[in-house]
Design a protein around this motif. Structure first.
Motif, short mmCIF file in Angstrom:
data_model
loop_
_atom_site.label_atom_id
_atom_site.label_comp_id
_atom_site.label_asym_id
_atom_site.label_seq_id
_atom_site.Cartn_x
_atom_site.Cartn_y
_atom_site.Cartn_z
N CYS A 1 -40.85 -35.67 -10.68
CA CYS A 1 -42.33 -35.08 -10.21
C CYS A 1 -42.50 -35.21 -8.79
O CYS A 1 -43.48 -34.40 -8.37
CB CYS A 1 -43.31 -35.72 -11.06
N VAL B 1 -41.31 -35.11 -17.43
CA VAL B 1 -41.71 -36.27 -17.04
C VAL B 1 -43.02 -36.79 -17.89
O VAL B 1 -43.38 -37.81 -17.84
CB VAL B 1 -42.14 -36.59 -15.26
N ARG C 1 -34.19 -31.90 -10.97
CA ARG C 1 -35.27 -30.88 -11.19
C ARG C 1 -36.55 -31.29 -11.92
O ARG C 1 -37.68 -30.74 -11.75
CB ARG C 1 -34.52 -29.93 -12.30
N GLU C 2 -36.39 -32.21 -12.88
CA GLU C 2 -37.67 -32.77 -13.33
C GLU C 2 -38.49 -33.89 -12.86
O GLU C 2 -39.50 -34.18 -13.11
CB GLU C 2 -37.14 -33.25 -14.91
N ALA D 1 -42.85 -30.20 -18.96
CA ALA D 1 -42.34 -31.14 -17.77
C ALA D 1 -41.70 -32.30 -18.62
O ALA D 1 -42.61 -33.00 -19.24
CB ALA D 1 -43.76 -31.42 -17.10
N PHE E 1 -30.36 -32.19 -13.92
CA PHE E 1 -31.62 -32.24 -14.63
C PHE E 1 -32.86 -32.91 -14.18
O PHE E 1 -33.96 -32.85 -14.08
CB PHE E 1 -31.18 -32.53 -16.15
N PHE F 1 -24.62 -32.45 -14.10
CA PHE F 1 -25.45 -31.91 -15.17
C PHE F 1 -26.67 -32.42 -15.22
O PHE F 1 -27.76 -32.13 -15.10
CB PHE F 1 -24.77 -31.52 -16.38
N PHE F 2 -26.58 -33.88 -15.55
CA PHE F 2 -27.78 -34.71 -15.80
C PHE F 2 -28.53 -35.01 -14.48
O PHE F 2 -29.69 -35.14 -14.66
CB PHE F 2 -27.22 -36.12 -16.66
#
Lengths: 176, 595
Positions: free
Chosen positions: B453, B281, B450-451, B279, B447, B443-444
């Motif tokens: 929380c 985060v 998706r990450e 994860a 990311f 792209f970033f």
């Protein structure tokens, strides 16, 4: 997921009849681990990692055992298992293809490489082929940025991939 | 054959192994047995940083050490026979002579500007050997430190000017001072080894190549702040680093560097290794502590700061791997020595992971204040295939893209921040004209979305909405109003998110909009992707006049979209084509046209 609905019964920490589908030796090994850490809720993540190492994924029965042994609500164990990318709640294929989607791979064409894998295997990232052979995953970084774009097939890293090369790797995989 | 004393060293970090070091290692052992030298030690060392030239094999003979580059297993026997047994280096395969100094190959352009402090031992010691570490002055700094009052250590680190290498750049000495002042008999010192930033791998390299450097830094830090217990939180994706740490902690414990009454003093420090579970985060300190406590790794508002109430609600201090690896040299050589390197506000050295469209990739530890141009062109050797540099992305998903016009910017915390990037963990990705900046920003954002929380709304919803807008633009469905919307949303997410992930997630978008707005406009106004990346805006066809019917494209097409008879012009079926560009890349006659 039926186990979520089921009322929990039976003594805390003891694997009950729900584990009938799992290999008994592995259930016993998980139980040994849990006995060592009984009551410690901080051990939820190591316990889930242990379960995944044993079964290849985290079955609901294992989560239930962990919840009971570590005296943690099942919902919290499930919450942790679904939060972290490492944990799989479904069995994986016999072989795993991990396509690196890190920054260095991205700028060297990882997107096309991933599509090529997806096309060649006929599954979306995260899925497993119908015959249960190959699981396709995308990962954030394999740490082999100098060889970008890269892919890890089981424990072997292939570097400097192109969609054309993917085709070759897939056909060698199918033969193996 | 005269007896010669020598040994073989193989770069066996994760990167080296990925490049084939395992097969080279096996070949070396076979060759030594064949040549009747089975007692010659073969040692796997950590990464020396030159990824581009892996696998690396070194022959050490009579105190001299020579490095061979891109070694293939079938070359190993010849190298060992001629060099180790015969004393004659195989010059055509050599990278160069390796000297035991802060700059191991002073004549190579990749190493010339380097000065290795945090990575001082990587590639020089057997990372599984505590005595190797001690032989190079390891744990001397700890002995020195324990002879002084803890306050002196805090003052020395403050005077060195060392700032946190994990990203935010908070002064390490001040952090220690706050933790030291926090009352309580039980405190934690935590090492953040959850290097999740894609494109950065310096922490992994240090942990794999020199785990004791981090442990020594931790024991010194624990003494300075009065911590008696510690954790190293290392990501599960680094199995080799975890293995090295596990062994090193055990060795240090047996030797009395960890545990009760360290080296006979009253200082006690118990260190645990905690494996992350994937994860991003969890690189945020409060999320990391939640994860150690066995919960979902979600950040919480500060205050209270970790120094007041951190792990298990006790005073805690968190430092990054690279920061901790710099502690022992600072104590040993003095704060002035460290502060003499770098700029006024950013002292010392920083490790950068140089990757992307650059000739020489790898890890480079350089003094702060060096220009981006020096890193990309002098160390990295410029851009391959005679292409133009378009941008340098610094700081990963939390950082920004800097255009070619800012190449002379010095790398220090303030300068990078001013231009919309951040030092971050030190990932530096070079991109050329084949990278679409809109797609790169997407792209970033993908990311970060998706990450995220999901705890705070601005980050959870904001990153998703920004991703939708960016996707729309990449697909050719964007409007000019989308750019304003994107900019406004990015600004809001930046100031209202709970933790660093959300607060910095807009950086790649904002810096791209600032420096590459014309590319966004080309996607929207002209429905055109100048880099030829966004699939909805490009198509491939074969020019019949140029096609020789060599069938190379058809053979490389992953979806069999290309048909045609041998020696006759081929055609691409646009219905089947997935626009991967494989045909474009392999065609030797420029017959495949991207439009």
């Amino acid at each position: 997921m039926s186990v979520l609905m089921r009322k929990r019964t039976g003594p805390i920490g003891a694997p009950d009849s729900c584990c009938a589908d799992l290999v008994p030796v592995k259930v016993a090994q998980l139980n040994d681990f849990l006995t060592q850490h009984a009551g410690k809720s901080a051990m939820v993540i190591p316990a889930l990692q242990h379960a995944q190492a044993l079964f290849g994924y985290v079955p609901p029965e294992a989560m239930q055992m962990i919840a009971e042994a570590l005296r943690t609500p099942y919902a919290r164990v499930y919450g942790v298992a679904t939060f972290y990318a490492q944990f799989r709640l479904q069995p994986a294929g016999r072989r795993t293809v991990r396509v690196c989607m890190g920054t260095a791979c991205h700028v060297r064409g990882a997107g096309s490489v991933l599509s090529a894998w997806s096309e060649a295997l006929g599954v979306k990232p995260g899925g497993t082929t119908a015959d249960g052979e190959i699981t396709l995953e995308q990962v954030s970084c394999l740490g082999a940025c100098g060889l970008a774009p890269t892919v890890m097939v089981d424990s072997t890293t292939h570097g400097r991939l192109t969609p054309g090369k993917v085709k070759q790797v897939v056909s060698s995989l199918r033969k193996a | 054959m005269a007896e010669r004393r020598g040994r073989i060293l193989i770069g066996a970090g994760t990167c080296g192994l990925a490049a084939g070091a395992g097969a080279v290692w096996a070949a070396a052992e076979r060759a030594l047995t064949d040549l009747g030298l089975p007692d010659t030690p073969v040692i796997g060392v950590g990464c020396i940083g030159y990824c581009q030239e892996e696998p690396l094999l070194d022959v050490e003979l009579d105190g001299q050490r020579f490095t061979y580059r891109r070694v293939k297993p079938d070359q190993v026997k010849r190298i060992i026979e001629k060099h180790l047994a015969g004393g004659q280096p195989v010059t055509e395969l050599l990278l160069g002579e390796c000297v035991d100094a802060p700059n191991p190959y002073p004549t190579l352009p990749f190493y010339a500007p380097q000065n290795r402090v945090a990575t001082r031992n990587c590639g020089f010691i057997d990372p599984t050997s505590l005595s190797d570490y001690e032989a190079r002055g390891g744990y001397m700094a700890l002995r020195n430190a324990l002879a002084k009052p803890p306050h002196d250590i805090v003052e020395a680190v403050k005077a060195s000017g060392l700032r946190g290498r994990g990203g935010a750049g908070f002064p390490t000495g001040r952090k220690w001072e706050l933790a030291a002042k926090s009352p309580g008999p039980h405190k934690f010192l935590i090492c953040n080894a959850d290097e999740g930033d894609p494109g950065a791998f310096m922490d992994r390299s240090i942990l794999e190549g020199d785990p004791h450097a981090v442990i020594e830094g931790m024991v010194i830090g624990a003494y300075a702040i009065g911590a008696d217990e510690g954790y190293i939180y290392c990501r599960a994706e680094y199995p080799l680093a975890l293995e090295r740490l596990r062994d090193a902690i055990e060795q240090a414990r047996q030797k009395g560097y960890l545990g009760n009454n360290i080296l006979g003093t009253a200082h006690s420090f118990h260190l645990h290794l905690k494996e992350g579970a994937g994860a991003f985060v969890c690189g945020e300190e409060t999320a990391l502590m939640a994860s150690i406590e066995g919960r979902r790794g979600m950040p919480r508002p500060r205050p209270p700061y970790p120094a007041q109430a951190g792990l298990f609600a006790l005073p805690s201090n968190i430092n990054n791997v690279e920061t901790l690896a710099a502690i022992a040299p600072i104590i040993r050589n003095g704060a002035d020595w460290y502060a003499a390197m770098g700029t006024a506000g950013s002292k010392g050295t920083k490790v950068f992971a140089l990757t992307g469209q650059v000739n020489r990739t790898g890890l480079a530890e350089v003094p702060m204040g060096i220009s981006i141009r020096e890193i990309v062109y002098d160390i990295g050797g410029g851009i391959p295939n005679d292409r133009e540099l378009k941008a340098v992305q610094i700081g990963g998903p939390s950082g920004g893209c800097l255009p070619a016009s800012l190449l002379d910017l010095p790398v220090d915390y303030e300068s990078l921040q001013r231009e919309g990037a951040i030092m971050g963990s030190g990932g530096m990705v070079v991109v050329d004209e084949t990278t679409c900046m809109v797609d790169f920003a997407r792209f970033f954002m993908a990311f970060c979305a998706r990450e995220s929380c999901g705890k705070c709304t601005p980050c959870r919803e904001g990153t998703t909405r920004m991703l939708e807008i960016l996707t729309r633009i990449c697909d050719g469905n964007g409007t000019m109003a989308d750019l304003d919307r994107l900019e406004r949303l990015a600004g809001n997410v930046k100031i209202t998110s709970l933790c660093g992930l959300g607060q910095s997630a807009p950086n790649p978008v904002l810096s791209s909009l600032k420096h590459f707005r014309h590319e966004f406009e080309a996607h929207i106004r002209d429905r055109r992707c100048p880099a030829g990346v966004c699939k909805n805006l490009i198509s491939y066809r074969i020019e019949a006049d140029k096609c020789t019917g060599c069938v190379l494209c058809a053979r490389n097409c992953p979806v069999e979209a290309i048909t045609g008879e041998k020696r006759k012009a081929h055609v691409i079926d646009p219905e089947i084509c997935i626009k991967c560009g494989a045909c474009f890349d392999v065609c030797k006659f420029d017959a495949v046209i991207r439009g």
